[in-house]
Design an enzyme around this catalytic site. Sequence first.
Site, PDB file in Angstrom:
ATOM      1  N   CYS A  10      -3.970   4.809  -0.555  1.00  0.00           N
ATOM      2  CA  CYS A  10      -4.193   3.638  -1.354  1.00  0.00           C
ATOM      3  C   CYS A  10      -2.991   3.657  -2.203  1.00  0.00           C
ATOM      4  CB  CYS A  10      -5.463   3.981  -1.907  1.00  0.00           C
ATOM      5  SG  CYS A  10      -5.786   2.381  -3.108  1.00  0.00           S
ATOM      6  N   CYS A  26      -5.412   4.419  -9.824  1.00  0.00           N
ATOM      7  CA  CYS A  26      -6.723   4.613 -10.611  1.00  0.00           C
ATOM      8  C   CYS A  26      -6.721   6.247 -10.893  1.00  0.00           C
ATOM      9  CB  CYS A  26      -7.834   4.260  -9.829  1.00  0.00           C
ATOM     10  SG  CYS A  26      -7.805   2.654  -9.094  1.00  0.00           S
ATOM     11  N   CYS A  35      -9.029   8.971  -8.834  1.00  0.00           N
ATOM     12  CA  CYS A  35      -9.339   8.746  -7.380  1.00  0.00           C
ATOM     13  C   CYS A  35      -8.178   9.678  -6.613  1.00  0.00           C
ATOM     14  CB  CYS A  35      -9.056   7.272  -6.993  1.00  0.00           C
ATOM     15  SG  CYS A  35      -9.556   6.898  -5.133  1.00  0.00           S
ATOM     16  N   CYS A  38     -23.306   1.108   3.088  1.00  0.00           N
ATOM     17  CA  CYS A  38     -22.164   0.601   2.298  1.00  0.00           C
ATOM     18  C   CYS A  38     -20.880   1.188   3.033  1.00  0.00           C
ATOM     19  CB  CYS A  38     -22.244   1.169   0.859  1.00  0.00           C
ATOM     20  SG  CYS A  38     -23.647   0.357   0.100  1.00  0.00           S
ATOM     21  N   CYS A  56     -23.024  -3.635   2.794  1.00  0.00           N
ATOM     22  CA  CYS A  56     -22.411  -3.754   1.712  1.00  0.00           C
ATOM     23  C   CYS A  56     -20.803  -3.091   2.223  1.00  0.00           C
ATOM     24  CB  CYS A  56     -22.699  -2.800   0.490  1.00  0.00           C
ATOM     25  SG  CYS A  56     -21.689  -3.032  -0.892  1.00  0.00           S
ATOM     26  N   CYS A 103     -22.241  -6.255  -6.217  1.00  0.00           N
ATOM     27  CA  CYS A 103     -22.327  -4.899  -6.514  1.00  0.00           C
ATOM     28  C   CYS A 103     -21.353  -4.449  -7.398  1.00  0.00           C
ATOM     29  CB  CYS A 103     -22.506  -3.805  -5.301  1.00  0.00           C
ATOM     30  SG  CYS A 103     -22.721  -2.120  -5.756  1.00  0.00           S
ATOM     31  N   ARG A 107     -28.325   1.911 -10.115  1.00  0.00           N
ATOM     32  CA  ARG A 107     -27.988   2.874  -9.129  1.00  0.00           C
ATOM     33  C   ARG A 107     -27.300   4.132  -9.463  1.00  0.00           C
ATOM     34  NH1 ARG A 107     -24.900   0.738  -4.953  1.00  0.00           N
ATOM     35  NH2 ARG A 107     -26.867   0.023  -4.161  1.00  0.00           N
TER      36      ARG A 107
END
Length: 357
Positions: free
Chosen positions: A60, A64, A67, A104, A135, A195, A267
């Site tokens: 990616c 972030c 991550c 998901c 999702c 979400c 959640r």
Amino acid sequence: MTESIGAAPLRHDWRAEEVAELFALPFADLIFRAQSAHRAHFDANAVQLSTLMSIKTGACPEDCAYCPQSVRFDTGLEREALLPLEQVRDAAQRARAAGATRFCMGAAWRSPKDRDLEKVIDMVQAVRDEGLETCVTLGMLKAQQAKKLKEAGLDYYNHNLDTSPEYYEDIITTRTYDDRLDTLEHVRDAGIKVCCGGIVGMGESPTDRAELLRQLANLPEHPQSVPINNLVQVEGTPLHGVDPIDPLDFVRTIAVAKIMMPASYVRLSAGREEMSEAVQTLCFLAGANSIFYGDQLLTTANPAHLKDLALLEKLGMAPEASPKYSDLEPAAAPSPEAAPQARSSRCGRNTAAAGAS
């Protein structure tokens, strides 16, 4: 759209002082308020189970700080291309048989290319054919892409705010807070459920946690699902070694989220592997009523599903749908030690944010 269900109307005008006052309540008073708000909208003894699967891992371009899937950090994560459709279908079958009601799918993209989106749409339709809610978390979306996902029958789109606007640039510099809000707007406008939550334990201040919840609760419509993630520290990421959040402060965050967004599923997401049963129980008491279910999230561990079921039984709680392994062919049914999702060497992105695109 009326969001209240036999309770006080939901608010979208929270002031910072009000949120600070909630966090400052005596613990017992806070939990009582959160549990009362929860019972106005939900069965307090039912828990929604979601299974999360990474469908495209690593490489990616974002930075972030939490991550390991970022190409900028050396975390030893093996990159993998988009999974084949049949592997996703198999995982969905196993998740449904284990009692999950939502499946998901996460892909480590900044934003999906249209050709990749078509492949994801095939996955969405296959998962829906298995009788599960769907999702996806794919990064930033254009308005037209959100419309295509809606036409394909997508139920939820995950796109987290991660933290407060003030702390955001300490965590991510490759996309802005407004970029995230724009994607949420496209999703809402397309008629897809949202979400959206965040991550705590990233070195943020209590004020940042309060402001994250205020941003979520003051959206034009409350997210239907609000994942609260406790940072899973991964060696090689900038946040490795940061001081963790106190467990009771985490519980307070759950409780305040429920008071401010009482009709939303809250959640327990990443970080449950490090939580004791007692802390998880306090979170349920504070209004958490959804968990990610299975041995793996994206690239981080999660309590084994049989352990989760045992805890719920101990508490007199139950999943919204009961496990039915008999729905699988005998040769395909998992052993008692197996996770709900298909097991493989690849496992996906750290969701210290459980889908923190």
